[in-house]
Design a protein around this motif. Structure first.
Motif, PDB file in Angstrom:
ATOM      1  N   SER A  96       1.392   2.293  -4.300  1.00 14.26           N
ATOM      2  CA  SER A  96       0.152   3.042  -4.541  1.00 14.26           C
ATOM      3  C   SER A  96       0.479   4.532  -4.563  1.00 14.26           C
ATOM      4  CB  SER A  96      -0.900   2.740  -3.469  1.00 14.26           C
ATOM      5  OG  SER A  96      -0.595   3.418  -2.267  1.00 14.26           O
ATOM      6  N   ARG A 114      -7.829   1.548  -6.068  1.00 17.52           N
ATOM      7  CA  ARG A 114      -6.704   0.944  -5.346  1.00 17.52           C
ATOM      8  C   ARG A 114      -6.195   1.864  -4.245  1.00 17.52           C
ATOM      9  NH1 ARG A 114      -1.781   1.567  -8.691  1.00 17.52           N
ATOM     10  NH2 ARG A 114      -2.097   3.637  -7.762  1.00 17.52           N
ATOM     11  N   ASP A 115      -6.081   3.152  -4.545  1.00 17.21           N
ATOM     12  CA  ASP A 115      -5.569   4.106  -3.564  1.00 17.21           C
ATOM     13  C   ASP A 115      -6.523   4.265  -2.377  1.00 17.21           C
ATOM     14  OD1 ASP A 115      -3.428   4.459  -5.216  1.00 17.21           O
ATOM     15  OD2 ASP A 115      -4.136   6.340  -6.088  1.00 17.21           O
ATOM     16  N   ALA A 169      -6.179   1.092  -0.295  1.00 18.91           N
ATOM     17  CA  ALA A 169      -4.886   1.156   0.389  1.00 18.91           C
ATOM     18  C   ALA A 169      -4.931   2.123   1.564  1.00 18.91           C
ATOM     19  CB  ALA A 169      -3.799   1.566  -0.598  1.00 18.91           C
ATOM     20  N   TYR A 219      -6.866   0.543   4.477  1.00 17.55           N
ATOM     21  CA  TYR A 219      -6.077  -0.528   5.097  1.00 17.55           C
ATOM     22  C   TYR A 219      -4.955   0.052   5.954  1.00 17.55           C
ATOM     23  CZ  TYR A 219      -3.125  -4.643   5.624  1.00 17.55           C
ATOM     24  OH  TYR A 219      -2.354  -5.667   6.152  1.00 17.55           O
ATOM     25  N   CYS A 277       0.829  -1.211   0.000  1.00 18.53           N
ATOM     26  CA  CYS A 277       0.000   0.000   0.000  1.00 18.53           C
ATOM     27  C   CYS A 277       0.864   1.262   0.000  1.00 18.53           C
ATOM     28  CB  CYS A 277      -0.933   0.008   1.209  1.00 18.53           C
ATOM     29  SG  CYS A 277      -2.203  -1.272   1.172  1.00 18.53           S
TER      30      CYS A 277
END
Length: 519
Positions: free
Chosen positions: A74, A268-269, A272, A275, A70
């Motif tokens: 990212s 995705r960002d 990430a 998370y 991440c």
């Protein structure tokens, strides 16, 4: 001159590492081995240590790998800030992580009382969770370092050829990551396997091998049995050390050609970011609990806020113990950095068999757990003039934490032009002037990192020093166990915050100096 210095350094390591460890191993005899194996708790503690360390290692490495992906792979915002937050737990003793879980999920824990939970955190679950909190930052830093230096050229070629992502992973990523990840797994497992802080605080009846050794030596003063148990703690560390040594030589042949490109992906960002925030929250929760508990009168009876616990803690001699820790850490940082830098200079820049031998002995501390080093020092130095003083704690910490700063300097000095000394000799410039005017200025940022590493780890360590400390030279980190045994959790929380603040001040100061030197 260089030969004389190498002999001097070799003598230092012989006295400070080889002889004490040899005496500990020589102290083992047949009856003691039989007595240890006859202990019902020995087999149980060995199985407990392997199962807890194995489980915690698996969880920690997987979570850290995802976290590193991440951060490194990212385009999410505030990556540097998240990295700082998640490494804060490295600035407090391992025993504090166990205590943080007790305060959160123990019988009278904040989360337990708030949500009316009945699940028992003590034992295997607590040791695993505490070990994950303790080892996660280390695993993350190691894995992120691996990902940062991965060559991106093969991925670009694979994309041009239309090779699917899953095939790229098994054909490119997995072969590259396999050996470094095995090194990470070994390192994390050894870190958890040899730690007694977390299981001592939250293990309950779940006894691990380091706790059994602690009880035999500190509780029963049985150094012979402690030596036998200590030899078992050496086994995974030695395996990890040998593998890392073999893998390091191969890894040195690799170099970065091109950084791996990061494609744009909003989804995705976002994933990430969520998370990373979740992990940072979990990592920082114990620190938040310590900060709050410090100002609570008597948890959980009287939840009103006051400074009473701080005053009570300071009246119990915390100030003197804090001064001990600061003095020990200061001298460890200065002397340790001096010795490790000059050792690295001679091993990296003066080739020969003696340099290779000195390099090997310099990294042996990687394979010696702190508890084993502590008991070996007790057996070797117990009748010496400086036993029971500050000096022996300075020495044991220098040896315990020597390898990592040494490798920092070794790698930095090894990258510089190897002909500097030869050119200087031709021009009539002494080796001392080359060191003073060229090498030290060029490695000053590395030197600051070495100072920081020695200082921080000397402030938080509880392993080697637990066998060597007395009332006069006791470091402040050992007060956490004392206060916890007295059920003075507010005082133990204050000690953890005190250590954290000292380490943050030192790291911030050195980082600012480092930035000034780079401008």
């Amino acid at each position: 001159m260089s030969t004389f210095v190498k002999i001097l350094l070799g003598s230092f390591f012989t006295v400070a590492v080889i002889i004490p460890l040899g005496i500990m191993l020589a102290n083992i005899n047949g009856p003691d081995i039989t007595a240890v194996f006859a202990l019902p708790r020995f087999t149980e503690s060995l199985i407990n240590s392997i199962s807890a360390a194995g489980t915690a290692t698996l969880i920690s490495v997987i979570l850290a790998w995802l976290f590193a992906l991440c951060v490194v792979r990212s385009n999410m915002r505030f990556r540097a800030q998240f990295t700082v937050i998640v490494t804060i737990p490295m600035l407090i003793p391992s025993i504090s992580h166990g205590m943080g879980l007790v305060l959160l999920l123990g019988a009278n824990g904040i989360i337990t009382r708030t949500f009316g939970l009945s699940h028992n955190i003590y034992g295997f679950p607590g040791v695993v969770i505490g070990s994950v909190l303790y080892s996660f930052p280390v695993a993350f830093l190691m894995i992120s370092d691996i990902l940062k230096y991965e060559d991106g050229s093969p991925y670009e070629a694979a994309s041009v050829l239309g090779i699917p992502k899953i095939n790229q992973f098994f054909s490119i990523s997995f072969p590259y990551l396999r050996k470094p990840l095995i090194s990470v797994i070994f390192a994390v497992f050894t870190l958890i396997f040899t730690d007694y802080g977390v299981p001592l605080m939250i293990g309950g009846m779940f006894i691990t091998l380091p706790v059994l050794m602690f009880q035999e030596v500190i509780g029963l003063l049985n150094f012979n049995r402690g030596s036998v148990i200590g030899s078992f703690l050496l086994i995974p560390a030695i395996i990890a050390f040998i593998f890392d040594l073999l893998n390091r030589e191969r890894a040195n042949m690799l170099f970065v050609v091109k950084a791996k490109s990061i494609a744009d992906s909003t989804l995705r960002d976002i994933i990430a970011t969520f998370y990373v925030i979740a992990n940072c929250t979990l990592m920082i929760l114990p620190v938040i609990v310590f900060a709050v508990l410090t100002f609570i009168n008597s948890y959980p009876i009287d939840m009103s806020l006051s400074f009473r616990n701080i005053g009570r803690t300071m009246n119990m001699g915390t100030g003197a113990f804090l001064i001990n820790s600061l003095v020990i850490s200061f001298f460890v940082a200065i002397i340790g950095t001096f010795i490790s830098w000059f050792t690295a200079y001679f091993t990296a820049r003066t080739p020969g068999k003696s340099s290779r031998a000195l390099h090997l002995i310099s990294i042996t501390s990687l394979a010696i757990p702190g508890m084993v080093l502590g008991i070996s020092y007790v057996l070797f130095f117990s009748r010496s003039f400086f036993y029971g003083g500050i000096a022996i704690l300075v020495l044991v910490n220098i040896v315990h934490f020597f390898a990592s700063p040494y490798l920092m300097a070794y790698n930095s000095l090894g990258k510089m032009n190897r002909h500097l000394e030869d050119v200087g000799k031709t021009l009539g410039i002494s080796r001392f002037r080359i060191i003073r005017d060229v090498l030290i200025p060029q490695t000053r940022v590395t030197i600051l990192e070495m100072l920081s590493y020695f200082f921080v780890n000397s402030m938080i360590t509880i392993s080697a020093v637990s066998f060597l400390s007395t009332v006069r030279n006791r470091p402040v980190s050992l007060l956490i166990t004392t206060f916890e045994a007295q059920l003075f959790l507010e005082g133990a929380a204050f000690i953890s915050i005190l250590i954290l603040c000292c380490n943050l001040i030192v790291k911030f100061t050195l980082s600012r100096v480092s930035k000034l030197l780079q401008t």
